[in-house]
Scaffold this active site. Structure first.
Site, mmCIF file in Angstrom:
data_model
loop_
_atom_site.group_PDB
_atom_site.id
_atom_site.type_symbol
_atom_site.label_atom_id
_atom_site.label_comp_id
_atom_site.label_asym_id
_atom_site.label_seq_id
_atom_site.Cartn_x
_atom_site.Cartn_y
_atom_site.Cartn_z
ATOM 1 N N LYS A 151 -41.430 -14.888 35.476
ATOM 2 C CA LYS A 151 -40.536 -14.804 34.307
ATOM 3 C C LYS A 151 -40.254 -13.358 33.911
ATOM 4 O O LYS A 151 -40.986 -12.441 34.272
ATOM 5 C CB LYS A 151 -41.118 -15.634 33.160
ATOM 6 N N ARG B 43 -48.205 -23.410 36.372
ATOM 7 C CA ARG B 43 -46.954 -23.824 37.044
ATOM 8 C C ARG B 43 -46.406 -22.589 37.733
ATOM 9 O O ARG B 43 -46.041 -21.618 37.074
ATOM 10 C CB ARG B 43 -45.987 -24.359 35.988
HETATM 11 N N1 HH2 Z 1 -40.562 -23.032 32.764
HETATM 12 C C1 HH2 Z 1 -39.407 -23.325 33.383
HETATM 13 C C2 HH2 Z 1 -39.047 -24.643 33.649
HETATM 14 N N2 HH2 Z 1 -39.859 -25.662 33.309
HETATM 15 N N3 HH2 Z 1 -41.883 -26.427 32.374
HETATM 16 C C3 HH2 Z 1 -43.048 -26.167 31.756
HETATM 17 N N4 HH2 Z 1 -43.872 -27.167 31.421
HETATM 18 N N5 HH2 Z 1 -43.438 -24.889 31.474
HETATM 19 C C4 HH2 Z 1 -42.664 -23.812 31.777
HETATM 20 O O1 HH2 Z 1 -43.064 -22.667 31.464
HETATM 21 C C5 HH2 Z 1 -41.404 -24.053 32.421
HETATM 22 C C6 HH2 Z 1 -41.044 -25.398 32.712
HETATM 23 C C7 HH2 Z 1 -38.505 -22.213 33.805
HETATM 24 O O2 HH2 Z 1 -38.796 -21.779 35.090
HETATM 25 P P1 HH2 Z 1 -38.024 -22.247 36.420
HETATM 26 O O3 HH2 Z 1 -38.170 -23.708 36.634
HETATM 27 O O4 HH2 Z 1 -38.480 -21.416 37.548
HETATM 28 O O5 HH2 Z 1 -36.525 -21.838 36.161
HETATM 29 P P2 HH2 Z 1 -35.242 -22.639 35.715
HETATM 30 O O6 HH2 Z 1 -35.510 -23.245 34.388
HETATM 31 O O7 HH2 Z 1 -34.172 -21.574 35.680
HETATM 32 O O8 HH2 Z 1 -34.968 -23.712 36.736
#
Ligand code: HH2
Length: 290
Positions: A232, A266
């Site tokens: 992040k 995660r």
């Molecule tokens: N962060 C993201 C998405 N889902 N779920 C939980 N429980 N906790 C988190 O910190 C979290 C999450 C964002 O990261 P990412 O999936 O890599 O990116 P994007 O939302 O752009 O798909």
């Protein structure tokens, strides 16, 4: 402290204060760090299987990016209809379900998507909306499945503007407690909840660091804690790097999560994280006094 969450297909997800590795599988064109990489079902399935091979204890499947707008992520992610989200999700979920024994979580904010995903073999729902959408809460309550309740404030499109916390760790814990209480009133069992501070969701870089440095108020809720800091942008605020160059910073966050007894992390970089945690645990078992 151990927790036993009942999976909807039978079986138990056992968690304790040694973090399990949740591997991120984004089947999206627009996720901030891996958007577009696993967009075809074949590539997505391959990547899911490879993450389990590399040490993932659970796979988190997301078909809609939740990238917040209004801040470092530009315009933010495009919101999908439930039909579009399901069209991306189901082929990958079904194929992975056939080939994987590890629990599969589905990252969604929509009740309809949660219902169809659970019917197709998902084991838990990961809700970045923090159980604020009544249709999603109703589906989770009806299924009795485990659910990740992630803290966030406001809408994805605007949450990075006008951020105000007096005491971020206390307020995040209080708001998660309130979300659990509200969900409890409509039938979501507290014993099925995993809590998550929502790193990067409506928080400044400094607030993300404060949250990672003090998980005690979250632990005090009595539920397993999940930390999602992988790649992040707050990492790049401390040490400039593109998302794919943030492994070192991501592992620093995993170290702080492990030190404070988080139950799950995660992450995108499963192999490095799994190795990191194996070593962490081995040193701990050998008498390390962290
Ligand atoms: N962060 C993201 C998405 N889902 N779920 C939980 N429980 N906790 C988190 O910190 C979290 C999450 C964002 O990261 P990412 O999936 O890599 O990116 P994007 O939302 O752009 O798909």
């Amino acid at each position: 402290m151990t927790w036993q969450l009942q999976l909807p297909r039978g079986g138990v997800l056992e968690l304790d204060r040694r973090p399990r590795v949740m591997g991120v599988l984004n089947i999206t064109p627009d996720s901030f760090s891996d958007g577009g990489l696993w967009l075809t079902p074949e590539r997505a399935v391959e990547h899911g299987l490879a993450m389990v091979e590399a040490g993932a204890d659970i796979i988190d499947l997301g078909a809609e990016s939740t990238r917040p707008g209004g801040g470092v992520y530009g315009a933010g992610a495009r919101e999908l209809s439930a039909a579009e989200e399901l069209e991306r999700l189901l082929p990958v979920l079904e194929a992975l379900r056939e080939r994987l024994d590890v629990p599969i979580s589905v990252d969604t904010r929509k009740g309809e998507v949660a219902r169809e995903a659970l019917a197709a073999g998902a084991d838990l729902i990961n809700d970045v909306g923090g159980l604020t959408a009544p249709d999603l809460v109703a589906e989770v309550a009806a299924a009795g499945c485990p659910v990740v309740v992630m803290h966030s404030r406001g809408e994805l499109g605007s949450m990075q503007r006008g951020i105000r916390f007096e005491d971020v760790t206390r307020e995040v814990a209080d708001e998660l407690a309130a979300a659990m209480a509200r969900a409890g009133e409509v039938g979501v069992a507290r014993s099925q909840i995993i809590v998550d501070p929502g790193i990067g969701f409506g928080k400044t870089g400094r607030q993300n660091l404060e949250l990672l440095g003090d998980l005690a108020p979250l632990q005090a809720l009595g539920r397993p804690v999940l930390v999602g800091a992988s790649r992040k942008s707050f990492i790049a605020e401390v040490s400039p790097a593109t998302p794919r160059e943030r492994l070192g910073g991501s592992l620093a966050a995993v170290a702080w999560a492990a030190h404070q007894g988080a139950a799950m992390v995660r992450v995108h970089d499963v192999m490095a994280t799994a190795q990191f945690l194996r070593l962490w645990n081995a040193i701990d078992s050998a008498g390390g006094s962290t």
